[in-house]
Write a protein that holds these residues in place. Structure first.
Motif, PDB file in Angstrom:
ATOM      1  N   ILE A 239      87.128  22.821  44.140  1.00 14.76           N
ATOM      2  CA  ILE A 239      86.608  23.003  42.788  1.00 14.76           C
ATOM      3  C   ILE A 239      85.299  22.253  42.571  1.00 14.76           C
ATOM      4  N   ASN A 243      81.948  23.870  41.172  1.00 20.28           N
ATOM      5  CA  ASN A 243      81.428  23.623  39.821  1.00 20.28           C
ATOM      6  C   ASN A 243      80.204  22.718  39.796  1.00 20.28           C
ATOM      7  N   SER A 277      91.999  24.947  46.292  1.00 20.05           N
ATOM      8  CA  SER A 277      92.012  24.731  44.844  1.00 20.05           C
ATOM      9  C   SER A 277      93.164  25.449  44.153  1.00 20.05           C
ATOM     10  N   CYS A 280      91.683  28.472  38.953  1.00 25.01           N
ATOM     11  CA  CYS A 280      90.774  28.128  37.855  1.00 25.01           C
ATOM     12  C   CYS A 280      90.060  29.423  37.487  1.00 25.01           C
ATOM     13  N   LEU A 360      94.701  26.102  31.327  1.00 22.89           N
ATOM     14  CA  LEU A 360      93.899  24.887  31.406  1.00 22.89           C
ATOM     15  C   LEU A 360      93.201  24.674  30.054  1.00 22.89           C
ATOM     16  N   GLU A 363      89.500  24.730  30.425  1.00 26.68           N
ATOM     17  CA  GLU A 363      89.147  25.708  31.453  1.00 26.68           C
ATOM     18  C   GLU A 363      89.015  25.114  32.852  1.00 26.68           C
ATOM     19  N   LEU A 364      89.143  23.774  32.985  1.00 27.97           N
ATOM     20  CA  LEU A 364      89.029  23.136  34.302  1.00 27.97           C
ATOM     21  C   LEU A 364      90.219  22.269  34.662  1.00 27.97           C
ATOM     22  N   HIS A 365      90.794  21.571  33.679  1.00 22.10           N
ATOM     23  CA  HIS A 365      91.757  20.520  33.980  1.00 22.10           C
ATOM     24  C   HIS A 365      93.139  20.828  33.413  1.00 22.10           C
TER      25      HIS A 365
END
Length: 394
Positions: A239, A243, A277, A280, A360, A363-365
């Motif tokens: 990820i 990102n 990953s 996501c 999420l 949107e990431l975590h």
């Protein structure tokens, strides 16, 4: 509470600290690090410096008959401009292997990150005291897990009975490296990050090099892991490479090989697990970089957007889908000469069905509930019978 004269002040030394790769002796105490000074000197990146000094998985560990414990610390807390204040970091008190209490330290330094301007400023503050009372009046094993999301300088340890370092229980050491999700992101407390939960289930000692924003295949990180004693090693890759929009496929593949080669220099036969990953959705087929959603920031919310162009995948721009494919291929290509190398698809830890149920938030975590799910999944796939980290005879 005992009289002040009855208290014992114990010097903070390395034999009381577990989970850190290096302890920096400061003017006032000890500052745990995940990366040694040589690695830190090679990468003057503010994000990495912040993450590697946030002690996820680091804990004080000792035996004592004390019923009261005080720990003075100087925390450095992170804040985002325009976003509501984050809660204070949580300290977990574990007695004889079970969570017994939680606490926090107010005040400290404040690192304010302005994501729209790309700046960060630190305001100095004062240390505080963490207090736990009412501990069982007997000899016991005590661990104080430091907050996974704020830098913590250890200043003083006081107890109402003497302490001694926790003896080595002969448990296997699991050395893990990953991104902010491995560091703990939005887990509820340091013992409930997914690696901490998996380690507890697997009965192993955790050394967690979860580096928020810093799982970027850095040679210094690989050398630090090479030189760290471990019985089990895992690396979670993907990820942050996407990102941060750090590299294209041409650079990614040899970087992965180089990272694994370096690990094998120090751990030629150790079980080594490569993990891709988690799902996501914003980056499955859209390259990086990830940038904050300015509209959401204006509303006081932290949310991220994938800003890359999917059309650039043909030119080697990386997405999570392409990274999973490449990691699987790399592990297969090395497996004939490395029978202790394994691969785990991150979608087995958190996939589409999980995202539908537990999306999420930014949107990431993942949130706290999702950390618990990932930790249980990892333990079941990796530490249980038939898994790559299963104990001998399991």
């Amino acid at each position: 509470m005992h009289a002040e004269d009855d208290w014992t002040t114990t010097p903070l030394t390395a034999d009381l600290v577990r989970g850190a790769l290096e302890l920096e002796r400061t003017e006032r105490g000890l500052l745990p690090h995940w990366l040694p000074a040589a690695a830190r000197a090679q990468c003057d990146d503010g994000q990495l410096r912040m993450a590697e000094s946030q002690p996820s998985g680091v804990r004080l560990a000792f035996r004592t008959a004390a019923t009261a414990v005080e720990l003075d610390t100087l925390p450095t807390k992170r804040a985002y401009a325009g976003v509501p204040s984050r809660p204070d970091g949580v300290y977990d008190l574990v007695v004889d292997g079970s969570l017994a209490d939680q606490g926090g330290v107010r005040g400290g330094n404040i690192l304010t990150v302005d994501m729209t301007a790309g700046t960060a400023e630190t305001a100095s503050g004062h240390g505080g005291t963490l207090r736990f009372t009412g501990l069982p009046d007997r000899m016991k094993d005590v661990e104080i897990w430091l907050p996974h999301n704020e830098t913590t300088e250890l200043l003083a340890l006081r107890t109402d009975a003497p302490v001694e370092p926790l003896p080595d229980r002969g448990r296997r050491v699991w050395l893990h490296h990953g991104s902010s999700i491995s560091q703990g992101s939005d887990a509820a407390s340091p013992t409930t990050t997914w690696p901490a939960l998996a380690a507890a289930s697997g009965g192993v000692e955790l050394v967690n090099l979860g580096l928020g924003g810093g799982a970027l295949l850095d040679p210094g990180t690989a050398r630090a892991m090479r030189d760290t004693p471990a019985d089990l090693i895992s690396v979670k890759i993907g990820i942050n490479v996407v990102n941060s929009d750090l590299m294209r496929l041409r650079a990614f593949t040899p970087a992965v090989h180089g990272f694994l080669d370096t690990l094998r220099e120090g751990h030629p036969d150790t079980p080594l697990l490569v993990v891709s990953s988690l799902l996501c959705p914003i980056h499955e087929d859209t390259p990086g970089p990830s940038l904050p959603d300015l509209e959401a920031l204006g509303e006081g919310r932290l949310r991220f957007l994938a800003m890359g162009d999917p059309a650039e995948r043909a030119a080697g721009k990386l997405t999570l889908r392409s990274i999973r494919e490449e990691l699987s291929r790399v592990v297969r290509s090395r497996a004939a000469d490395d029978p202790n190398l394994y691969y785990l698809d991150g979608l087995e830890l958190y996939g589409e069905a999980d995202a539908a149920e537990l999306p999420l938030p930014d949107e990431l975590h993942p949130d706290a509930a999702t950390h618990r799910r990932i930790g249980a999944r990892f333990a079941g796939l990796v530490f249980a019978e038939g898994g790559p980290f299963a104990a001998a005879g399991a």
